[in-house]
Design a protein around this motif. Structure first.
Motif, short mmCIF file in Angstrom:
data_model
loop_
_atom_site.label_atom_id
_atom_site.label_comp_id
_atom_site.label_asym_id
_atom_site.label_seq_id
_atom_site.Cartn_x
_atom_site.Cartn_y
_atom_site.Cartn_z
N ASP A 209 -3.07 4.99 3.02
CA ASP A 209 -2.21 5.15 4.19
C ASP A 209 -2.96 5.91 5.26
OD1 ASP A 209 -0.04 3.83 3.05
OD2 ASP A 209 0.69 5.67 2.11
N GLU A 210 -2.84 5.40 6.48
CA GLU A 210 -3.41 6.09 7.65
C GLU A 210 -2.32 6.07 8.72
OE1 GLU A 210 -6.60 4.72 10.74
OE2 GLU A 210 -7.64 5.58 8.99
N GLY A 211 -1.60 7.17 8.79
CA GLY A 211 -0.45 7.21 9.69
C GLY A 211 0.58 6.20 9.22
N ARG A 212 0.96 5.29 10.12
CA ARG A 212 1.96 4.27 9.76
C ARG A 212 1.31 2.97 9.29
NH1 ARG A 212 6.83 4.44 13.96
NH2 ARG A 212 5.48 3.06 15.14
N GLN A 213 0.01 2.94 9.22
CA GLN A 213 -0.69 1.73 8.77
C GLN A 213 -1.18 1.91 7.34
OE1 GLN A 213 -3.91 1.06 11.57
NE2 GLN A 213 -2.74 -0.61 12.47
#
Length: 111
Positions: free
Chosen positions: A64-68
């Motif tokens: 997960d990277e932020g909302r992505q």
């Protein structure tokens, strides 16, 4: 003999052409789902389904990277395929060498 479930065997998982396309894209580096959807011209549900299968066999990892959610290739999981194909490399090389000899003979006859 019964075939292994697609989600438990890397050979069966990569037998599907769209999954191989996903692996090809991810070989170039980590990507979010939306990039894969755009590049492969598939619907997001289809891409997510294929990614799930590839994750289950370990060929793809996600973070997960932020909302992505970022997907990347786990080439270590593909090693069984490499090892299996490698056994045939010598045979292929020998056949290509034989083909080269035949092609040279044909070229000599044309001259």
């Amino acid at each position: 003999m019964a075939r292994a479930a697609t989600t438990t065997d890397v050979f069966n998982a990569v037998a599907e052409p769209r999954r191989r396309q996903i692996l090809d894209v991810l070989a170039g580096g980590e990507r979010p789902v939306n990039d894969l959807v755009h590049l492969l011209r598939l619907g997001q549900p289809q891409v997510s389904k294929h990614l799930r299968v590839l994750r289950e066999v370990g060929a793809v990892e996600v973070r997960d990277e932020g909302r992505q959610r970022m997907y990347r290739l786990n080439s270590h999981a593909l090693k069984p395929i490499h090892d299996w194909v490698k056994r045939y490399e010598r045979s292929w090389s020998e056949r290509f060498e034989q083909l080269d000899v035949v092609l040279e003979e044909l070229k000599d006859k044309e001259r």
